[in-house]
Design a protein around this motif. Structure first.
Motif, PDB file in Angstrom:
ATOM      1  N   PHE A 163      -9.331  -2.480   6.143  1.00 18.87           N
ATOM      2  CA  PHE A 163      -9.081  -1.163   5.909  1.00 18.87           C
ATOM      3  C   PHE A 163      -9.390  -0.870   4.517  1.00 18.87           C
ATOM      4  N   PRO A 164      -9.702   0.480   4.217  1.00 16.82           N
ATOM      5  CA  PRO A 164      -9.852   0.901   2.991  1.00 16.82           C
ATOM      6  C   PRO A 164      -8.646   1.137   2.059  1.00 16.82           C
ATOM      7  N   ARG A 165      -8.761   0.786   0.767  1.00 17.38           N
ATOM      8  CA  ARG A 165      -7.660   0.957  -0.063  1.00 17.38           C
ATOM      9  C   ARG A 165      -7.402   2.509  -0.203  1.00 17.38           C
ATOM     10  N   VAL A 166      -8.333   3.360  -0.228  1.00 17.13           N
ATOM     11  CA  VAL A 166      -7.840   4.845  -0.224  1.00 17.13           C
ATOM     12  C   VAL A 166      -7.987   5.394   1.030  1.00 17.13           C
ATOM     13  N   ILE A 167      -6.774   5.851   1.433  1.00 15.79           N
ATOM     14  CA  ILE A 167      -6.502   6.567   2.814  1.00 15.79           C
ATOM     15  C   ILE A 167      -6.214   7.784   2.530  1.00 15.79           C
ATOM     16  N   GLY A 168      -6.924   8.844   2.994  1.00 15.46           N
ATOM     17  CA  GLY A 168      -6.750  10.220   2.690  1.00 15.46           C
ATOM     18  C   GLY A 168      -5.603  10.876   3.688  1.00 15.46           C
ATOM     19  N   GLU A 169      -4.831  11.817   3.245  1.00 15.28           N
ATOM     20  CA  GLU A 169      -3.842  12.460   4.008  1.00 15.28           C
ATOM     21  C   GLU A 169      -4.442  12.855   5.364  1.00 15.28           C
ATOM     22  N   ASP A 170      -5.630  13.326   5.515  1.00 10.55           N
ATOM     23  CA  ASP A 170      -5.807  13.579   6.840  1.00 10.55           C
ATOM     24  C   ASP A 170      -6.957  12.653   7.613  1.00 10.55           C
ATOM     25  N   GLY A 171      -6.624  11.358   7.307  1.00 12.22           N
ATOM     26  CA  GLY A 171      -7.206  10.115   8.045  1.00 12.22           C
ATOM     27  C   GLY A 171      -8.355   9.685   7.335  1.00 12.22           C
ATOM     28  N   VAL A 172      -9.004   8.857   7.975  1.00 10.13           N
ATOM     29  CA  VAL A 172     -10.329   7.995   7.089  1.00 10.13           C
ATOM     30  C   VAL A 172     -11.552   8.334   8.273  1.00 10.13           C
ATOM     31  N   THR A 173     -12.539   8.596   7.764  1.00 13.00           N
ATOM     32  CA  THR A 173     -13.715   9.188   8.269  1.00 13.00           C
ATOM     33  C   THR A 173     -14.366   8.038   9.288  1.00 13.00           C
ATOM     34  N   ALA A 174     -15.176   8.270  10.286  1.00 12.15           N
ATOM     35  CA  ALA A 174     -15.926   7.118  11.166  1.00 12.15           C
ATOM     36  C   ALA A 174     -16.715   6.202  10.295  1.00 12.15           C
ATOM     37  N   GLU A 175     -17.604   7.012   9.272  1.00 15.73           N
ATOM     38  CA  GLU A 175     -18.384   6.262   8.321  1.00 15.73           C
ATOM     39  C   GLU A 175     -17.730   5.183   7.716  1.00 15.73           C
ATOM     40  N   VAL A 176     -16.702   5.452   7.108  1.00 17.71           N
ATOM     41  CA  VAL A 176     -15.844   4.621   6.311  1.00 17.71           C
ATOM     42  C   VAL A 176     -15.368   3.381   7.305  1.00 17.71           C
ATOM     43  N   TRP A 177     -14.953   3.647   8.561  1.00 17.94           N
ATOM     44  CA  TRP A 177     -14.567   2.704   9.512  1.00 17.94           C
ATOM     45  C   TRP A 177     -15.961   1.776   9.860  1.00 17.94           C
ATOM     46  N   GLN A 178     -17.004   2.387   9.698  1.00 17.63           N
ATOM     47  CA  GLN A 178     -18.068   1.869  10.279  1.00 17.63           C
ATOM     48  C   GLN A 178     -18.325   0.646   9.129  1.00 17.63           C
ATOM     49  N   THR A 183       0.992  -1.161   0.153  1.00 16.94           N
ATOM     50  CA  THR A 183      -0.155  -0.019  -0.024  1.00 16.94           C
ATOM     51  C   THR A 183       0.992   1.104   0.059  1.00 16.94           C
ATOM     52  N   CYS A 184       0.357   2.486  -0.329  1.00 11.84           N
ATOM     53  CA  CYS A 184       1.087   3.670  -0.358  1.00 11.84           C
ATOM     54  C   CYS A 184       0.026   4.766   0.139  1.00 11.84           C
ATOM     55  N   PRO A 212       4.333   6.596  -7.689  1.00 17.50           N
ATOM     56  CA  PRO A 212       5.795   6.597  -8.323  1.00 17.50           C
ATOM     57  C   PRO A 212       6.779   6.191  -7.514  1.00 17.50           C
ATOM     58  N   SER A 213       6.715   6.908  -6.099  1.00 18.60           N
ATOM     59  CA  SER A 213       8.069   6.650  -5.259  1.00 18.60           C
ATOM     60  C   SER A 213       8.044   5.147  -4.733  1.00 18.60           C
ATOM     61  N   LEU A 214       7.073   4.566  -4.584  1.00 25.23           N
ATOM     62  CA  LEU A 214       6.836   3.108  -4.152  1.00 25.23           C
ATOM     63  C   LEU A 214       7.651   2.158  -5.276  1.00 25.23           C
ATOM     64  N   LYS A 215       7.031   2.533  -6.477  1.00 25.95           N
ATOM     65  CA  LYS A 215       7.554   1.765  -7.618  1.00 25.95           C
ATOM     66  C   LYS A 215       9.315   1.846  -7.863  1.00 25.95           C
ATOM     67  N   ARG A 216       9.343   3.074  -7.603  1.00 28.08           N
ATOM     68  CA  ARG A 216      11.028   3.289  -7.848  1.00 28.08           C
ATOM     69  C   ARG A 216      11.646   2.821  -6.857  1.00 28.08           C
ATOM     70  N   GLU A 217      11.377   2.845  -5.493  1.00 28.08           N
ATOM     71  CA  GLU A 217      11.922   2.142  -4.317  1.00 28.08           C
ATOM     72  C   GLU A 217      12.059   0.588  -4.674  1.00 28.08           C
ATOM     73  N   VAL A 218      11.042   0.059  -4.890  1.00 25.87           N
ATOM     74  CA  VAL A 218      10.945  -1.340  -5.236  1.00 25.87           C
ATOM     75  C   VAL A 218      11.692  -1.824  -6.337  1.00 25.87           C
ATOM     76  N   GLN A 268      -3.198   3.779  -4.442  1.00 27.44           N
ATOM     77  CA  GLN A 268      -2.654   3.434  -3.135  1.00 27.44           C
ATOM     78  C   GLN A 268      -2.580   1.759  -2.984  1.00 27.44           C
ATOM     79  N   LEU A 269      -2.382   0.965  -3.932  1.00 32.94           N
ATOM     80  CA  LEU A 269      -2.361  -0.628  -3.797  1.00 32.94           C
ATOM     81  C   LEU A 269      -1.595  -0.999  -5.048  1.00 32.94           C
ATOM     82  N   ILE A 270      -0.298  -1.549  -4.846  1.00 29.18           N
ATOM     83  CA  ILE A 270       0.405  -2.036  -5.916  1.00 29.18           C
ATOM     84  C   ILE A 270       0.629  -3.476  -5.887  1.00 29.18           C
TER      85      ILE A 270
END
Ligand SMILES: C[S@@+](CC[C@H](N)C(=O)[O-])C[C@H]1O[C@@H](n2cnc3c(N)ncnc32)[C@H](O)[C@@H]1O
Length: 335
Positions: free
Chosen positions: A93-108, A10-11, A17-23, A39-41
């Motif tokens: 957990f969700p594939r898409v995780i925003g930089e400000d975190g994941v909302t309570a509805e998604v966690w539900q 995940t990333c 791009p950074s993840l692919k370069r690192e791998v 966010q998933l490779i």
């Protein structure tokens, strides 16, 4: 576990791009990208992988062996039994995780799926250290099933993201970076840091300091920039309005529990400034961010991590956390 030829990683949002370069740099001859969603490779191994293979990528908050796709809880159970896994933890957990975190509805929604899967999957009692990662994309998209081994190198929370979002009105986004870093170090229980001390290089405007003050710490901030008034006026906060390289060491306490560096400087410069503070203050924990402004600096990451190892006594781990932007977070705990 049964053999799998695919590795997943995940990333953070935009980190592909950074993840692919690192791998590519670490495992170029061995792993080639297979499928990619935001966010998933996944990567296909060209030769069989040892059962203890670790991707060890700083740009992958979570990575491990892929064990396939599933559309229902029963299919998840099937994938786990086909892989012969003795897992004691299920992270949904969700594939898409925003930089400000994941909302309570998604966690539900994640919790509902987790409850369904737990009804049909037998997890082993105690802690085998083996985690099932069930990654949930958009409606209608098959779920992705992977597995990793829990360790201090890996964030303990599902998806490497604690269940907190950036509240409105924080002094800066660094509040969430600090909260995610503390959770990685296992210091997020309410009383963990009560009465402990921290020193932060690059403290302005004060989101990280605010997180630590809220947790009951005494905090010293070092920065020439303006601090948020709430932080500056807090009874447990002391400010040194100097650049890190100019701080006379007799201004400092003998020791602190936590040393933080969050200076927007080239990583080699930041490390040169940080090292004498680490030597002098002998902190139990270190949290540092390193700016990764371009692919050239990313390529230097292994050497930069080695450099941190050269002046710390405990293990050193680096990850790009979801709240990090063009930077990675490095943690260490004194041996
Ligand atoms: C990303 S901001 C820090 C955010 C801060 N940690 C927070 O919680 O809000 C980077 C900071 O590094 C500071 N900085 C840059 N060079 C520095 C130096 N040599 N010594 C101390 N601070 C420095 C800048 O003034 C800036 O405030």
């Amino acid at each position: 576990m049964g053999k799998s030829d695919f590795i997943f990683a995940t990333c953070r949002t935009g980190g592909e791009p950074s993840l692919k370069r690192e791998v590519l740099a670490r495992h170029g001859g061995l792993l080639t990208p297979a499928f990619m969603r935001p966010q998933l490779i996944t990567f296909k191994a060209q030769t069989p992988l040892p059962a203890d293979f670790e991707l060890g990528a700083a740009f992958a908050p979570v990575s491990g062996f892929s064990i396939g796709m599933a559309r229902t809880a029963a299919e998840v159970a099937l994938r786990i039994s086909e892989a012969g896994l003795q897992a004691s933890m299920l992270h949904v957990f969700p594939r898409v995780i925003g930089e400000d975190g994941v909302t309570a509805e998604v966690w539900q929604r994640m919790d509902q799926i987790k409850a369904e899967v737990e009804q049909v999957c037998l997890l082993t009692a105690g802690s085998s250290g083996q985690v099932i990662d069930l990654i949930i994309g958009e409606e209608g998209e098959p779920w992705f099933v992977g597995t990793h081994r829990a360790s201090a190198a890996v964030h303990p929370h599902p998806g490497a993201v604690p269940r907190i979002t950036l509240p409105a009105g924080m002094p800066s986004r660094a509040w969430l970076k600090m909260e995610q870093s503390l959770a990685w170090l296992g210091l997020d229980a309410p009383e963990s840091l009560l009465g402990k001390s921290a020193l932060e290089l690059g403290s302005a405007p004060g989101g990280a300091a605010w997180s630590l003050l809220q947790r009951g710490m005494k905090v010293i901030g070092v920065d020439t920039g303006a601090m948020d008034e709430r932080v500056l006026n807090h009874p447990r906060y002391d400010h040194i309005g100097l650049a890190a390289g100019e701080v006379p060491f007799d201004y400092l306490p003998e020791r602190v529990d936590l040393l933080i560096s969050d200076m927007n400087l080239a990583p080699d410069v930041a490390l040169r400034l940080l090292e004498p503070f680490e030597d002098r203050l002998k902190p139990r924990w270190l949290i540092l961010t390193m700016k990764m402004n371009d692919a050239g600096i990313e390529a230097q990451l292994p050497a930069l991590i080695e450099r941190v190892r050269s002046f710390t006594s405990g293990p050193v781990y680096a990850k790009q956390l979801h709240a990090n932007r063009r930077e990675v977070t490095v943690i260490s705990q004194r041996a």
